[in-house]
Design a protein around this motif. Sequence first.
Motif, PDB file in Angstrom:
ATOM      1  N   LEU A 135       0.840  -1.190   0.000  1.00 10.13           N
ATOM      2  CA  LEU A 135       0.000   0.000   0.000  1.00 10.13           C
ATOM      3  C   LEU A 135       0.872   1.234   0.000  1.00 10.13           C
ATOM      4  CD1 LEU A 135      -2.952  -0.651   2.440  1.00 10.13           C
ATOM      5  CD2 LEU A 135      -2.704  -1.152   0.004  1.00 10.13           C
ATOM      6  N   ARG A 136       0.497   2.196  -0.796  1.00 13.37           N
ATOM      7  CA  ARG A 136       1.177   3.486  -0.762  1.00 13.37           C
ATOM      8  C   ARG A 136       0.122   4.510  -0.338  1.00 13.37           C
ATOM      9  NH1 ARG A 136       5.881   5.643  -3.419  1.00 13.37           N
ATOM     10  NH2 ARG A 136       6.082   7.727  -2.517  1.00 13.37           N
ATOM     11  N   GLU A 137       0.121   4.804   0.976  1.00 21.25           N
ATOM     12  CA  GLU A 137      -0.909   5.694   1.520  1.00 21.25           C
ATOM     13  C   GLU A 137      -0.539   7.139   1.237  1.00 21.25           C
ATOM     14  OE1 GLU A 137      -1.107   4.808   5.671  1.00 21.25           O
ATOM     15  OE2 GLU A 137      -1.195   2.650   5.275  1.00 21.25           O
ATOM     16  N   VAL A 138      -1.534   7.924   0.870  1.00 18.35           N
ATOM     17  CA  VAL A 138      -1.274   9.335   0.598  1.00 18.35           C
ATOM     18  C   VAL A 138      -2.234  10.211   1.397  1.00 18.35           C
ATOM     19  CG1 VAL A 138      -0.359   8.871  -1.717  1.00 18.35           C
ATOM     20  CG2 VAL A 138      -2.778   9.411  -1.447  1.00 18.35           C
ATOM     21  N   GLY A 139      -1.826  11.475   1.632  1.00 19.14           N
ATOM     22  CA  GLY A 139      -2.665  12.428   2.346  1.00 19.14           C
ATOM     23  C   GLY A 139      -2.753  12.125   3.822  1.00 19.14           C
ATOM     24  N   THR A 140      -3.758  12.702   4.468  1.00 17.71           N
ATOM     25  CA  THR A 140      -4.002  12.470   5.897  1.00 17.71           C
ATOM     26  C   THR A 140      -5.419  11.927   6.035  1.00 17.71           C
ATOM     27  OG1 THR A 140      -4.865  14.703   6.158  1.00 17.71           O
ATOM     28  CG2 THR A 140      -2.510  14.401   6.570  1.00 17.71           C
ATOM     29  N   THR A 141      -5.810  11.627   7.262  1.00 18.98           N
ATOM     30  CA  THR A 141      -7.155  11.092   7.473  1.00 18.98           C
ATOM     31  C   THR A 141      -8.226  12.005   6.900  1.00 18.98           C
ATOM     32  OG1 THR A 141      -6.337  10.177   9.515  1.00 18.98           O
ATOM     33  CG2 THR A 141      -8.722  10.218   9.264  1.00 18.98           C
ATOM     34  N   ASN A 142      -8.042  13.312   7.084  1.00 18.78           N
ATOM     35  CA  ASN A 142      -9.111  14.218   6.672  1.00 18.78           C
ATOM     36  C   ASN A 142      -8.858  14.951   5.353  1.00 18.78           C
ATOM     37  OD1 ASN A 142      -7.071  15.518   8.142  1.00 18.78           O
ATOM     38  ND2 ASN A 142      -8.385  17.270   8.601  1.00 18.78           N
ATOM     39  N   ARG A 143      -7.597  14.993   4.905  1.00 19.51           N
ATOM     40  CA  ARG A 143      -7.365  15.776   3.676  1.00 19.51           C
ATOM     41  C   ARG A 143      -6.375  15.087   2.757  1.00 19.51           C
ATOM     42  NH1 ARG A 143      -9.294  20.981   3.847  1.00 19.51           N
ATOM     43  NH2 ARG A 143      -7.771  21.807   2.386  1.00 19.51           N
ATOM     44  N   VAL A 144      -6.749  15.050   1.475  1.00 22.55           N
ATOM     45  CA  VAL A 144      -5.836  14.548   0.458  1.00 22.55           C
ATOM     46  C   VAL A 144      -6.046  15.379  -0.802  1.00 22.55           C
ATOM     47  CG1 VAL A 144      -7.454  12.751  -0.334  1.00 22.55           C
ATOM     48  CG2 VAL A 144      -5.012  12.468  -0.755  1.00 22.55           C
ATOM     49  N   ARG A 145      -4.922  15.671  -1.498  1.00 24.27           N
ATOM     50  CA  ARG A 145      -5.009  16.483  -2.711  1.00 24.27           C
ATOM     51  C   ARG A 145      -4.446  15.699  -3.887  1.00 24.27           C
ATOM     52  NH1 ARG A 145      -4.298  20.414   1.371  1.00 24.27           N
ATOM     53  NH2 ARG A 145      -2.163  19.753   1.711  1.00 24.27           N
ATOM     54  N   LEU A 146      -4.788  16.163  -5.087  1.00 20.71           N
ATOM     55  CA  LEU A 146      -4.324  15.466  -6.291  1.00 20.71           C
ATOM     56  C   LEU A 146      -2.798  15.356  -6.305  1.00 20.71           C
ATOM     57  CD1 LEU A 146      -5.291  14.127  -8.900  1.00 20.71           C
ATOM     58  CD2 LEU A 146      -5.039  16.328 -10.056  1.00 20.71           C
ATOM     59  N   GLY A 147      -2.127  16.418  -5.827  1.00 21.40           N
ATOM     60  CA  GLY A 147      -0.665  16.417  -5.805  1.00 21.40           C
ATOM     61  C   GLY A 147      -0.103  15.300  -4.933  1.00 21.40           C
ATOM     62  N   ASP A 148      -0.823  14.942  -3.860  1.00 26.03           N
ATOM     63  CA  ASP A 148      -0.364  13.846  -2.990  1.00 26.03           C
ATOM     64  C   ASP A 148      -0.312  12.534  -3.783  1.00 26.03           C
ATOM     65  OD1 ASP A 148      -0.270  15.496  -0.699  1.00 26.03           O
ATOM     66  OD2 ASP A 148      -2.412  15.219  -0.371  1.00 26.03           O
ATOM     67  N   ARG A 166      -0.114  12.347  -7.045  1.00 23.62           N
ATOM     68  CA  ARG A 166       0.849  12.476  -8.143  1.00 23.62           C
ATOM     69  C   ARG A 166       2.263  12.145  -7.656  1.00 23.62           C
ATOM     70  NH1 ARG A 166      -0.917  17.288 -10.841  1.00 23.62           N
ATOM     71  NH2 ARG A 166      -2.030  16.083 -12.400  1.00 23.62           N
ATOM     72  N   GLU A 167       2.601  12.660  -6.445  1.00 23.40           N
ATOM     73  CA  GLU A 167       3.944  12.419  -5.903  1.00 23.40           C
ATOM     74  C   GLU A 167       4.194  10.953  -5.614  1.00 23.40           C
ATOM     75  OE1 GLU A 167       4.437  14.903  -2.456  1.00 23.40           O
ATOM     76  OE2 GLU A 167       4.118  16.684  -3.695  1.00 23.40           O
ATOM     77  N   ALA A 168       3.106  10.195  -5.365  1.00 19.49           N
ATOM     78  CA  ALA A 168       3.274   8.792  -4.978  1.00 19.49           C
ATOM     79  C   ALA A 168       3.427   7.875  -6.188  1.00 19.49           C
ATOM     80  CB  ALA A 168       2.082   8.345  -4.139  1.00 19.49           C
ATOM     81  N   LEU A 169       3.102   8.372  -7.369  1.00 14.35           N
ATOM     82  CA  LEU A 169       3.133   7.500  -8.548  1.00 14.35           C
ATOM     83  C   LEU A 169       4.552   7.230  -8.998  1.00 14.35           C
ATOM     84  CD1 LEU A 169       0.212   8.884 -10.739  1.00 14.35           C
ATOM     85  CD2 LEU A 169       0.177   7.069  -9.024  1.00 14.35           C
ATOM     86  N   GLY A 170       4.782   6.044  -9.509  1.00 10.63           N
ATOM     87  CA  GLY A 170       6.109   5.703 -10.007  1.00 10.63           C
ATOM     88  C   GLY A 170       6.046   4.403 -10.769  1.00 10.63           C
ATOM     89  N   ALA A 171       7.223   3.868 -11.040  1.00  8.15           N
ATOM     90  CA  ALA A 171       7.315   2.644 -11.832  1.00  8.15           C
ATOM     91  C   ALA A 171       6.661   1.466 -11.105  1.00  8.15           C
ATOM     92  CB  ALA A 171       8.777   2.324 -12.129  1.00  8.15           C
ATOM     93  N   GLU A 172       6.581   1.558  -9.754  1.00  9.82           N
ATOM     94  CA  GLU A 172       6.034   0.439  -8.973  1.00  9.82           C
ATOM     95  C   GLU A 172       4.508   0.475  -8.910  1.00  9.82           C
ATOM     96  OE1 GLU A 172       7.408   3.156  -7.123  1.00  9.82           O
ATOM     97  OE2 GLU A 172       9.250   2.653  -8.185  1.00  9.82           O
ATOM     98  N   THR A 173       3.906   1.587  -9.366  1.00  8.39           N
ATOM     99  CA  THR A 173       2.459   1.724  -9.179  1.00  8.39           C
ATOM    100  C   THR A 173       1.693   0.654  -9.950  1.00  8.39           C
ATOM    101  OG1 THR A 173       2.764   4.105  -8.982  1.00  8.39           O
ATOM    102  CG2 THR A 173       0.509   3.334  -9.385  1.00  8.39           C
ATOM    103  N   GLY A 174       0.836  -0.076  -9.210  1.00  6.34           N
ATOM    104  CA  GLY A 174      -0.065  -1.012  -9.874  1.00  6.34           C
ATOM    105  C   GLY A 174      -1.326  -0.282 -10.320  1.00  6.34           C
TER     106      GLY A 174
END
Length: 429
Positions: free
Chosen positions: A185-198, A200-208
């Motif tokens: 799992l690649r968790e992004v953002g926080t419990t209450n807020r997540v943005r598109l940029g979060d 985007r930063e998590a994406l990479g060659a490993e992304t399923g």
Amino acid sequence: MRDPRRDVPGTDRVLADPAVASEIDRLGHRLVKRTAQQVQQRARRGELDPEQVVAETLAALPDSASSVRPVLNATGVLLHTNLGRAALSDAAREALLRAAGTTDVELDLHTGRRGPRGAAALAALREAVPAAEAAHVVNNGAAALALAATALGAGREIVLSRGELVEIGDGFRIPELLTSTGAQLREVGTTNRVRLGDYREALGAETGFVLKVHPSNFVISGFTASVPVAGLRELDARLVVDIGSGLLRPDPALPDEPDASTALADGADLVIASGDKLLGGPQCGLLLGRAELVERLRRHPLARAMRVDKLTLAALEATVRGPQPPISRALRADPAVLLRRARALADQLAAAGVPAEAVESEAAAGGGGAPGVALPSAAVALPERFAKPLRLGDPAVLARVERDSCLLDLAALPEEADEELRRAVLAVG
Ligand SMILES: *Cc1c(COP(=O)(O)O)cnc(C)c1O
């Protein structure tokens, strides 16, 4: 003096009685024999006249070989997990019976050759959701998620928001389900807020894939932000959306509930949903979306272990093509009509000496759908002491105990059930 035990008829004689023999055809030899033996024991202990053994055996037999007890859902929770979630429409019940024998579930009657399994149910889904190029059905929503995670995410990363790490009930947690397939799992953002940029930063060659999960059974309010499906389509990654509840199209009665058509139109590559929540069908998991992805999942070895039976496929097709299932009708129930029913029922009960009163009530969709949405309803209020005997009655009735009273909420019950409910209460006293 003669020992009365000697007059107790032997098992063979009891079973040979014509009325008992016809019960053997209905209930099976073992069950009838066991009941007859229990009655014989009572007669031998002197609790019963030996001449009554046959009649008592007939009286003691259950009315079905299955011990499943129908329960009237008077909880006001329309989809009650402990009561088996959605009640099927009459059309789906009829389809179940038809499918119970040998059927064309995997046979093309024109050619006499093997055909695609459950083709009719899949065609019904595709007609109901034109935005889906293909559909596949597995045992439940969790299986659909596990199949997607295995086929598209194992050994890779599934990117999802921290606000969507949901526990779906009975201790089952979606993040644990996902990692059990070998995906990270690649968790992004926080419990209450997540943005598109979060994301985007998590994406990479490993992304399923990027996964969006409908929180289903809770709402976060206050200082919150999330990215809708239409925003996530901007990302350069495959997008899987778990809508949970199974609405195929938007439902004006539940404006905040996601649906498969909208999620696909907004850019989801694959939508996952349950069949027995707001769709109102049998327990199953739906996978709808791009043909190439659905085919990959369908051909994955694990798909065979999640295959649905002919009964599910038949009931699903009848639910999707046929008349509105009970949940859809219940969601649209007019509160004034519910109150009129509650008043009529309370009046009849009061006239029979039962301390009953009609009250306004609030029902809920339940079953992990439309959290926080209160549906105006009506109930018959009885003293709390009625709750247990009603549960143990025939038919069994599950009420809602609230503030020292036993509420019979009518939202989840069709009007035809009112008479049964009345009789069940009168039987209690
Ligand atoms: C209910 C739910 C599931 C699990 O579906 P089942 O059909 O109960 O297995 C998965 N995800 C979400 C978002 C749900 O609401």
